[in-house]
Design an enzyme around this catalytic site. Structure first.
Site, mmCIF file in Angstrom:
data_model
loop_
_atom_site.group_PDB
_atom_site.id
_atom_site.type_symbol
_atom_site.label_atom_id
_atom_site.label_comp_id
_atom_site.label_asym_id
_atom_site.label_seq_id
_atom_site.Cartn_x
_atom_site.Cartn_y
_atom_site.Cartn_z
ATOM 1 C CD GLN A 18 -2.836 -1.074 2.392
ATOM 2 O OE1 GLN A 18 -2.511 -1.742 3.362
ATOM 3 N NE2 GLN A 18 -3.931 -0.347 2.383
ATOM 4 C CG HIS A 115 -0.320 -5.976 5.507
ATOM 5 N ND1 HIS A 115 -0.256 -5.284 6.695
ATOM 6 C CD2 HIS A 115 -1.491 -5.600 4.945
ATOM 7 C CE1 HIS A 115 -1.341 -4.527 6.840
ATOM 8 N NE2 HIS A 115 -2.105 -4.699 5.774
ATOM 9 C CG ASN A 159 -2.540 -7.204 8.397
ATOM 10 O OD1 ASN A 159 -2.610 -6.583 9.444
ATOM 11 N ND2 ASN A 159 -3.365 -6.964 7.386
ATOM 12 C CD GLU A 160 -7.063 -6.511 8.988
ATOM 13 O OE1 GLU A 160 -7.620 -6.677 7.893
ATOM 14 O OE2 GLU A 160 -7.191 -5.479 9.645
ATOM 15 C CG ASN A 297 -5.185 -4.542 12.465
ATOM 16 O OD1 ASN A 297 -4.318 -4.266 13.283
ATOM 17 N ND2 ASN A 297 -4.900 -4.975 11.244
ATOM 18 C CD GLU A 375 -4.140 -2.250 9.893
ATOM 19 O OE1 GLU A 375 -5.251 -1.943 9.403
ATOM 20 O OE2 GLU A 375 -3.378 -3.081 9.388
ATOM 21 C CB SER A 430 -7.532 2.090 0.288
ATOM 22 O OG SER A 430 -8.582 1.240 0.643
ATOM 23 C CD1 TRP A 431 -6.022 -3.237 1.615
ATOM 24 C CD2 TRP A 431 -4.623 -4.126 0.112
ATOM 25 N NE1 TRP A 431 -4.821 -3.480 2.251
ATOM 26 C CE2 TRP A 431 -3.952 -4.031 1.353
ATOM 27 C CE3 TRP A 431 -3.936 -4.669 -0.988
ATOM 28 C CZ2 TRP A 431 -2.638 -4.433 1.521
ATOM 29 C CZ3 TRP A 431 -2.630 -5.077 -0.817
ATOM 30 C CH2 TRP A 431 -1.992 -4.950 0.414
ATOM 31 C CE LYS A 437 -12.418 3.405 3.893
ATOM 32 N NZ LYS A 437 -12.792 2.000 4.029
ATOM 33 C CE1 TYR A 439 -9.159 3.947 7.566
ATOM 34 C CE2 TYR A 439 -8.634 3.676 5.247
ATOM 35 C CZ TYR A 439 -9.421 3.350 6.350
ATOM 36 O OH TYR A 439 -10.446 2.453 6.211
HETATM 37 C C1 BGP Z 1 -7.012 -3.322 7.284
HETATM 38 C C2 BGP Z 1 -5.752 -3.646 6.528
HETATM 39 C C3 BGP Z 1 -5.011 -2.462 6.027
HETATM 40 C C4 BGP Z 1 -5.879 -1.300 5.581
HETATM 41 C C5 BGP Z 1 -7.038 -1.050 6.518
HETATM 42 C C6 BGP Z 1 -8.067 -0.069 5.980
HETATM 43 O O1 BGP Z 1 -7.912 -4.353 7.115
HETATM 44 O O2 BGP Z 1 -4.877 -4.403 7.319
HETATM 45 O O3 BGP Z 1 -4.132 -2.906 5.042
HETATM 46 O O4 BGP Z 1 -6.145 -1.289 4.265
HETATM 47 O O5 BGP Z 1 -7.729 -2.221 6.843
HETATM 48 O O6 BGP Z 1 -8.891 -0.719 5.065
HETATM 49 P P1 BGP Z 1 -9.372 -0.077 3.715
HETATM 50 O O7 BGP Z 1 -8.127 0.359 3.027
HETATM 51 O O8 BGP Z 1 -10.091 -1.165 3.007
HETATM 52 O O9 BGP Z 1 -10.269 1.029 4.103
#
Ligand code: BGP
Length: 469
Positions: A18, A115, A159-160, A297, A375, A430-431, A437, A439
């Site tokens: 990212q 991640h 991660n997650e 997170n 997170e 953001s994926w 978006k 942050y």
């Molecule tokens: C978490 C991930 C991050 C990040 C974050 C915000 O799930 O670990 O990589 O992306 O969420 O999510 P998003 O970018 O979809 O808003």
């Protein structure tokens, strides 16, 4: 006003794919996102916020703004472009330079081994469903411990896992984009718990210095009413999002209640139950006892209503408020509680969910030693003020403040929380939402790649200096 401990980490979080950009530079292999995003044609992951070249600038900002820890991840494909075997020295050198710079600026790196950026060649052999890939992931972890062991004190295996598996196989918003395959989702979860345990065991047996843990996305799940169907839907959703992982990694075995919820979800979807092997349990238990910390997170909570229909989901990936839908066959329906505000991406803002989840970890998972909030943050359509060269992100400050207060309350009630990382350190990719978006504590002009501290960065600096929130 709450006081945070003197030795608390005030961190900023990032992830390789990212923020690094440079997706084809220095011999890096393709990852699942390269292929998927190209096909989708919505966003370009390059140059993201060009962390690959600009990390010294970002670490200097950390230093100036009282940020004493950073979450970064090592991109597997930068080091092993083929997933295993041939090593790309330029990738290895990059991470050595990054960790050295962290030390120079007094910023503790918390380093994640996976991640979301599985090498494409590993997905081609089955991804998290493939035993062969699991073996290669263990080899990659071993390489990192040997190579960077003297530079890194905090390691995170995955991660997650829950976001990874459910978005790959249920929501279909992560590559390979499969929908409503609960069997594959739980099988991937099972395999991730297991490979995590193998890596923890290897780390401990290898006598490497430092600490090791896992990072879970924990969304607290509540029934929308006291009706039995709603309460049961909340339990099912919790099994899907949280308890199967928490049991696997923190309890070291799957409790009968959780297994029966998993079975119910799979059966109600007419799919095949996953195989739970008894011989795997001693490994899970050993790892749960030896693991040093869990990362949590937390962004939002979920409110559930019983639902008997077919699965229907719509992912709000544009910030069009009110557009998301999630009703899962055999699980339940996520509903909006009118008294709870939500972000433009429909994420309910419920700070108390953070406290409740932290209390749950303390009360139910006794072996767990330390917790880090790895997170927490708010995605917004930030407005850059040309005149003042900043973003006045009061909404984000309010979000962070309220969540940090819950952390402080949890510490007062006896939860051993040792640090907190804002997602994200700077604006980045953001994926499933691209670049709109945001942050970050630092605004990134993606054209020029210039960084500007937002109002929240100054707020966070003060919190870190005074330890008061
Ligand atoms: C978490 C991930 C991050 C990040 C974050 C915000 O799930 O670990 O990589 O992306 O969420 O999510 P998003 O970018 O979809 O808003």
């Amino acid at each position: 006003m709450y006081k945070l401990p003197d030795d608390f980490y005030f961190g900023g979080a990032t992830a390789a794919y990212q923020c690094e950009g440079a997706t084809t530079e220095d011999g890096k292999g393709d990852v699942i996102w390269d292929t998927y995003l190209k096909k989708q044609g919505r966003f370009n992951p390059d140059p993201a916020c060009d962390f690959y070249h600009r990390y010294p600038e970002d670490l200097k900002l950390c230093h100036e703004f009282g940020i004493n820890a950073i979450r970064v991840s090592i991109s597997w494909a930068r080091i092993f472009p083929d997933g295993f075997g041939k090593i790309e020295q330029r990738g290895v050198d990059y991470y050595h330079k990054l960790f050295a710079k962290c030390r120079e600026d007094g910023v503790e790196p918390f380093v994640t081994l996976h991640h979301f950026d599985t090498p494409q060649c590993m997905q081609d052999i089955g991804g998290w469903l493939s035993d062969e890939m699991l073996d290669h992931f263990v080899e990659f972890a071993k390489f990192c411990f040997e190579e960077f062991g003297s530079e890194v004190k905090y390691w995170i295996t995955i991660n997650e896992p829950t976001s990874m598996s459910s978005q790959q196989y249920i929501g279909g918003t992560f590559p390979p984009g499969i929908k409503y395959d609960f069997h594959k989702c739980f099988q991937a979860e099972y395999n991730m718990n297991l490979v995590h345990a193998r890596i923890v065991k290897m780390f401990k047996e290898g006598g490497y210095e430092g600490k090791i843990g896992v990072v879970h996305a924990l969304q607290t799940v509540y029934p929308i009413t006291d009706d039995e169907e709603d309460k049961h839907a909340a339990l099912l959703q919790d099994a899907l999002d949280n308890s199967f992982y928490l049991d696997g990694t923190l309890l070291g075995k799957y409790s009968p209640e959780v297994l029966s919820l998993v079975k119910e979800i799979i059966e109600k979807n007419d799919q095949e139950m996953i195989e739970i092997k008894l011989e795997d349990e001693s490994l899970l238990e050993e790892a749960a006892k030896e693991m040093d910390f869990v990362g949590m997170n937390y962004y939002f909570s979920k409110f559930m209503r019983g639902y008997e229909g077919k699965s229907e989901t719509f992912h709000n990936g544009t910030g069009e408020k009110g557009s998301s839908v999630s009703r899962l066959q055999g699980v339940g329906e996520e509903v909006h509680r009118k008294d709870i505000p939500s972000t433009d991406w429909d994420w309910p803002i419920y700070p108390k969910g953070m406290f409740d989840q932290l209390s749950r970890i303390k009360n139910h998972y006794k072996w767990n030693k330390e917790v880090y909030i790895t997170e927490n943050g708010m995605g917004c359509k930030d407005k850059f003020l040309e005149d003042e060269q900043t973003v006045k992100d009061d909404e984000r400050i309010d979000y962070l403040q309220k969540h940090m207060e819950e952390v402080a309350k949890a510490i007062e009630s006896g939860v051993n929380v040792k640090g907190y990382f804002v997602w994200s350190l700077q604006d980045m990719f953001s994926w499933t939402n691209g670049y709109s978006k945001r942050y970050g504590l630092f605004y990134v002009d993606f054209e020029t790649q210039k960084r500007y501290p937002k109002k929240s960065a100054y707020w966070y600096k003060k919190v870190s200096e005074t330890k008061e929130v």
